[in-house]
Design a protein around this motif. Structure first.
Motif, PDB file in Angstrom:
ATOM      1  N   HIS A  69      -4.888   6.513  -5.215  1.00 27.25           N
ATOM      2  CA  HIS A  69      -6.319   6.753  -5.018  1.00 27.25           C
ATOM      3  C   HIS A  69      -7.054   6.793  -6.353  1.00 27.25           C
ATOM      4  CE1 HIS A  69      -5.896   7.766  -0.750  1.00 27.25           C
ATOM      5  NE2 HIS A  69      -4.857   8.529  -1.061  1.00 27.25           N
ATOM      6  N   ASP A 112       1.248   2.620   3.499  1.00 22.78           N
ATOM      7  CA  ASP A 112       0.487   3.820   3.118  1.00 22.78           C
ATOM      8  C   ASP A 112       1.432   5.014   2.983  1.00 22.78           C
ATOM      9  OD1 ASP A 112      -1.744   5.172   2.274  1.00 22.78           O
ATOM     10  OD2 ASP A 112      -2.729   5.238   4.231  1.00 22.78           O
ATOM     11  N   HIS A 160      -6.704  -0.067   6.152  1.00 24.09           N
ATOM     12  CA  HIS A 160      -6.637   0.540   7.500  1.00 24.09           C
ATOM     13  C   HIS A 160      -7.964   0.562   8.262  1.00 24.09           C
ATOM     14  CE1 HIS A 160      -7.987   3.958   5.075  1.00 24.09           C
ATOM     15  NE2 HIS A 160      -6.836   3.988   4.422  1.00 24.09           N
ATOM     16  N   HIS A 177     -11.937   2.881   2.380  1.00 24.61           N
ATOM     17  CA  HIS A 177     -10.940   2.696   1.330  1.00 24.61           C
ATOM     18  C   HIS A 177     -10.747   1.207   1.059  1.00 24.61           C
ATOM     19  CE1 HIS A 177      -8.947   6.917   1.681  1.00 24.61           C
ATOM     20  NE2 HIS A 177     -10.173   6.939   1.176  1.00 24.61           N
ATOM     21  N   HIS A 223       0.863  -1.197   0.000  1.00 25.48           N
ATOM     22  CA  HIS A 223       0.000   0.000   0.000  1.00 25.48           C
ATOM     23  C   HIS A 223       0.893   1.239   0.000  1.00 25.48           C
ATOM     24  CE1 HIS A 223      -3.765   2.112   1.929  1.00 25.48           C
ATOM     25  NE2 HIS A 223      -3.093   2.951   1.139  1.00 25.48           N
TER      26      HIS A 223
HETATM   27 MN    MN Z   1      -6.605   5.244   2.677  1.00 28.68          MN
END
Ligand code: MN
Ligand code: AMP
Ligand code: MN
Ligand code: MN
Length: 278
Positions: A41, A249, A192, A77, A9
Motif C-alpha cells: 500500500h 492479495d 478487486h 485501489h 498482488h
Molecule cells: Mn486493496
C-alpha cells in the motif's frame, strides 16, 4: 519447463503484510509461483529486498504498488505493475500518501480513545515499524486486546465507513494515481473491482474514467473471488476492452482463505496483463 504461475498482488511488512519481502518471495516460490508482483500500500520500500530475494530464489519479481485513490466519495485501489520505483513523480506522490497515512493514523487513534478504548497508537506504530500504517494494523490491535474477535469484526464495528474509528481521507484522485504509475513506466490496474460495493452503473463509470486516464487492466481473479465474481469481472474487462490481471492479495499465512499463487485460471477470451512485461 515449469508451469507459469502468476500472482500479481500481495503485501509485505513494508505495508500491512506479516512477512518480510524476502520471506514473502520464499513462500511464493514454495507455493509454485513463477512470477510475483509485490504491491504494498502506497510504498515501494519492500521492492529492493524482494528483488534480491527473487534472484536467489530464481523467481521473476515485478515491481509493483497498490495506491489508494479517491473517486468521488469512494476509495479505490489502483495497482501499478512494472514500475520504475526510482521515478521522481511516483515518489513525490508516495510522499504525499505517506503524510496522509501518518496523519490519519493519529486521527483514528484519537477517535478510538474517545470511545474509551485503550490508546492503539503506540502499538500500531510499533507493529507497522518502518512500513506504512493501514487500518489492518488497527484491526490487529483491536483483536489482540480482545475488543473484537477477528479482523472482520474490527472493520464492521470500528474501522469501516460510518463506524466510530473511521476517518475519511483525501487520497490522490484516481486519474492522478494512474498518471504517477504511467510516469514511472508502469501499467495501471483497477484492483478487486467488486470489493467497493459499487453498483454496476458506477463501476462502468469508474472504468470509463480509468481507461480515459490511461488505465490498462482490471483484476479479474483475486484471492477470495467466487466463480461468479470472476465471471462478472471478466465481463467488465471485455466491455471496457481492458487487459486482465490475477492476484491473491495475500497478507499473512494466518489467513487460511488466501494463499500465494492459489488462484483460479483466467477465463478464456481475456488478454492477460503480464503479456505486456514478459
Ligand atoms: Mn486493496
Ligand atoms: P487502509 O488502506 O489503511 O484503509 O486499509 C485497508 C486494508 O485493510 C486493506 O488493504 C485490507 O488489508 C484491510 N481490510 C479492509 N477491509 C477489511 C475487512 N473487512 N476485513 C479484513 N481486512 C480488511
Ligand atoms: Mn492491505
Ligand atoms: Mn492489496
Amino acid at each position: 519447463m515449469k508451469t507459469a504461475v502468476y500472482d500479481l498482488h500481495c503485501h509485505s511488512t513494508a505495508s500491512d503484510g506479516s512477512l518480510s519481502p524476502s520471506q514473502l518471495v520464499g513462500r511464493a516460490r514454495e507455493k509454485g509461483v513463477t512470477t510475483l508482483a509485490l504491491t504494498d500500500h502506497d510504498t515501494t520500500a519492500g521492492l529492493a529486498e524482494a528483488s534480491l530475494a527473487a534472484v536467489v530464489q530464481d523467481l521473476k519479481l515485478i515491481a509493483g504498488i497498490e495506491l489508494s485513490a479517491n473517486y468521488h466519495s469512494h476509495c479505490l485501489h489502483i495497482v501499478g505493475l512494472n514500475i520504475n520505483p526510482a521515478n521522481e513523480i511516483l515518489q513525490a506522490g508516495i510522499a504525499l500518501q505517506h503524510q496522509l497515512r501518518a496523519e490519519r493514523a493519529k486521527q483514528i487513534a484519537a477517535k478510538l480513545v474517545k470511545k474509551r478504548l485503550p490508546d492503539p497508537y503506540p502499538s500500531v506504530i510499533a507493529a507497522a515499524g518502518n512500513g506504512e500504517i493501514t487500518r489492518l494494523h488497527f484491526a490487529d490491535f483491536l483483536v489482540a486486546q480482545g475488543i473484537v474477535s477477528d479482523q472482520q469484526q474490527a472493520f464492521d464495528r470500528y474501522l469501516s465507513k460510518g463506524k466510530p474509528g473511521y476517518v475519511p481521507t483525501q487520497w490522490a484522485g484516481m486519474a492522478e494515481t494512474v498518471n504517477w504509475i504511467s510516469a514511472a513506466g508502469g501499467v495501471a490496474i483497477l484492483a478487486h473491482p467488486l470489493r467497493y460495493n459499487l453498483s454496476h452503473k458506477w463501476l462502468n463509470r469508474v472504468l470509463d474514467d480509468f481507461k480515459q486516464a490511461g488505465g490498462m487492466a482490471v483484476e479479474v481473479v483475486t484471492g477470495r473471488a467466487s466463480a461468479e465474481d470472476i465471471r462478472i469481472s471478466a465481463g467488465f474487462a471485455i466491455r471496457h476492452q481492458l487487459l486482465a490481471s490475477v492476484g491473491s492479495d495475500f497478507h499473512s499465512p494466518e489467513n487460511q482463505w488466501v494463499e500465494l499463487g492459489r488462484l483460479a485460471n483466467l477465463p478464456s477470451g481475456l488478454k492477460p496483463v503480464w503479456e505486456l512485461f514478459l
